[in-house]
Scaffold this active site. Sequence first.
Site, PDB file in Angstrom:
ATOM      1  N   THR A 142       0.861  -1.185   0.000  1.00 44.49           N
ATOM      2  CA  THR A 142       0.000   0.000   0.000  1.00 44.49           C
ATOM      3  C   THR A 142       0.900   1.239   0.000  1.00 44.49           C
ATOM      4  O   THR A 142       1.264   1.731  -1.053  1.00 44.49           O
ATOM      5  CB  THR A 142      -0.976  -0.004   1.197  1.00 44.49           C
ATOM      6  OG1 THR A 142      -0.252  -0.269   2.406  1.00 44.49           O
ATOM      7  CG2 THR A 142      -2.056  -1.063   1.008  1.00 44.49           C
ATOM      8  N   LYS A 168       4.255  -6.864   3.957  1.00 42.57           N
ATOM      9  CA  LYS A 168       3.987  -5.474   3.615  1.00 42.57           C
ATOM     10  C   LYS A 168       3.690  -4.721   4.896  1.00 42.57           C
ATOM     11  O   LYS A 168       3.247  -5.296   5.900  1.00 42.57           O
ATOM     12  CB  LYS A 168       2.835  -5.330   2.627  1.00 42.57           C
ATOM     13  CG  LYS A 168       1.460  -5.774   3.106  1.00 42.57           C
ATOM     14  CD  LYS A 168       0.679  -4.795   3.984  1.00 42.57           C
ATOM     15  CE  LYS A 168       0.558  -3.425   3.360  1.00 42.57           C
ATOM     16  NZ  LYS A 168      -0.185  -2.506   4.320  1.00 42.57           N
ATOM     17  N   THR A 179      -0.542  -2.664  10.856  1.00 44.29           N
ATOM     18  CA  THR A 179      -0.949  -2.765   9.462  1.00 44.29           C
ATOM     19  C   THR A 179       0.154  -3.463   8.760  1.00 44.29           C
ATOM     20  O   THR A 179       1.021  -2.850   8.190  1.00 44.29           O
ATOM     21  CB  THR A 179      -1.175  -1.424   8.778  1.00 44.29           C
ATOM     22  OG1 THR A 179      -2.314  -0.853   9.336  1.00 44.29           O
ATOM     23  CG2 THR A 179      -1.481  -1.604   7.308  1.00 44.29           C
ATOM     24  N   GLU A 265       6.759   4.854   7.130  1.00 50.15           N
ATOM     25  CA  GLU A 265       6.335   6.044   6.395  1.00 50.15           C
ATOM     26  C   GLU A 265       7.155   7.261   6.816  1.00 50.15           C
ATOM     27  O   GLU A 265       7.118   7.686   7.964  1.00 50.15           O
ATOM     28  CB  GLU A 265       4.844   6.285   6.632  1.00 50.15           C
ATOM     29  CG  GLU A 265       3.987   5.219   5.970  1.00 50.15           C
ATOM     30  CD  GLU A 265       2.544   5.237   6.413  1.00 50.15           C
ATOM     31  OE1 GLU A 265       1.734   4.588   5.743  1.00 50.15           O
ATOM     32  OE2 GLU A 265       2.231   5.880   7.434  1.00 50.15           O
ATOM     33  N   ASN A 388       0.306  10.579   5.689  1.00 49.39           N
ATOM     34  CA  ASN A 388      -0.945  10.181   6.329  1.00 49.39           C
ATOM     35  C   ASN A 388      -2.031  11.240   6.234  1.00 49.39           C
ATOM     36  O   ASN A 388      -3.220  10.916   6.254  1.00 49.39           O
ATOM     37  CB  ASN A 388      -0.683   9.782   7.780  1.00 49.39           C
ATOM     38  CG  ASN A 388      -0.035   8.417   7.856  1.00 49.39           C
ATOM     39  OD1 ASN A 388      -0.694   7.402   7.699  1.00 49.39           O
ATOM     40  ND2 ASN A 388       1.284   8.394   8.044  1.00 49.39           N
ATOM     41  N   THR A 393      -6.595  11.101  -0.183  1.00 51.31           N
ATOM     42  CA  THR A 393      -6.721  12.041  -1.278  1.00 51.31           C
ATOM     43  C   THR A 393      -5.638  11.816  -2.307  1.00 51.31           C
ATOM     44  O   THR A 393      -5.841  11.800  -3.460  1.00 51.31           O
ATOM     45  CB  THR A 393      -6.613  13.486  -0.764  1.00 51.31           C
ATOM     46  OG1 THR A 393      -5.347  13.651  -0.107  1.00 51.31           O
ATOM     47  CG2 THR A 393      -7.733  13.800   0.209  1.00 51.31           C
TER      48      THR A 393
END
EC number: 2.3.1.35
Length: 393
Positions: A142, A168, A179, A265, A388, A393
């Site tokens: 993702t 992942k 996650t 991230e 995040n 969007t």
Amino acid sequence: MNVKGFRFSAVEAAIKKPGRLDLALICSDAPAAVAAVYTTNKVKAAPVLLDMERTTSGTCRAVVVNSGNANACTGDRGMEDARETTSLVAERIGASEHEVLVCSTGVIGVPLPMERIRGGIPSLVAGLGSATLDQIAAAIMTTDTFPKLEARTGTAGGVGYTIAGIAKGAGMIMPNMATMLAFVVTDAAVDPQWLDRVFRRANDTSFNAITVDGDMSTNDTAIIMANGAAGNPVLSEGSEGAAEFAVLLEEVLLSLAKLIVKDGEGATKFVEVTVKGARSDADAKRAAMAVANSCLVKTAFFGQDANWGRIFAAVGYSGADVEPDRAELFFDDVRMVQGGVFAGGDAEARGTGVLRKKEFTVTVDLHLGDGRATVYTSDLSYDYVKINADYRT
């Protein structure tokens, strides 16, 4: 990479943005022993609930995975969609529906685009054997920036076997699970009950010892399948080769876990946090996780600020037994705290030098007992907020 008796496939089903693989299938030619661990979040996605029912049987033929949609918080429809997905795969591979597991990852609260999944499954099954494990690793991504793959080979009873794993995860990473999805396949023959025990032990020191942002997901799942295609004597507790298998499995999982943290991230640092000398291992884990999850600590890592006080404070509020005047704290081999106070001298300058590195260690010695734990974390950067804030969007 070849793991005997397993075939892989991945297709674009338009669940994610165009041009990206987003539907994957891992299939064993014969029923395989299976073990799994799942998120401890009380809000569990439909595929997690379904898989939890099915893995109690101890056998499995296939796992179908979609990325781009979590199928979480989707009510009865979510469970119906998860069941239909497994049914569509099962009838095409000649398996019972209960032998097929399903995993999903992506946005929460949006129903699965079942028309796209229905349209993708025929070519997904027809393409079994056409994809590599690397492509499966790419299909389940993702916000990841690179696919995560690790493998080891071993022998049991003079017969060689392979353990290969993919994972992942880049955000919402914190034990227990997060996650993150992980899939391990091995052609070794393994007793199902022992496989479950050894897989859980390996998870405790790998996926349950990492944190990126302290958030826990609704979908986290780690699955191992062992189909016995290598032809080795069945591995079980105390059998020849069992100890080696357990070590290799832990190496695969720990390597994957570290890759997840390194791909956190917006992460620019990889940090190993060890707490030793605690009253117990549980106390050590509590203190290490408090340090690894602290936003103040993680932003200091990003700013390359040798702010040992934030670390010391996190240990203090962790709930672990602490006597401050006994504690020591190190950045790599640089002692920052001795006897609960700043070590003085050139420690500040040397500590700052350590934090300028991409990878370093933080060690806290409580000098209270033999308890020890290590967890792995990243820093917290401006990019984490941007990724995040812009996710939907």
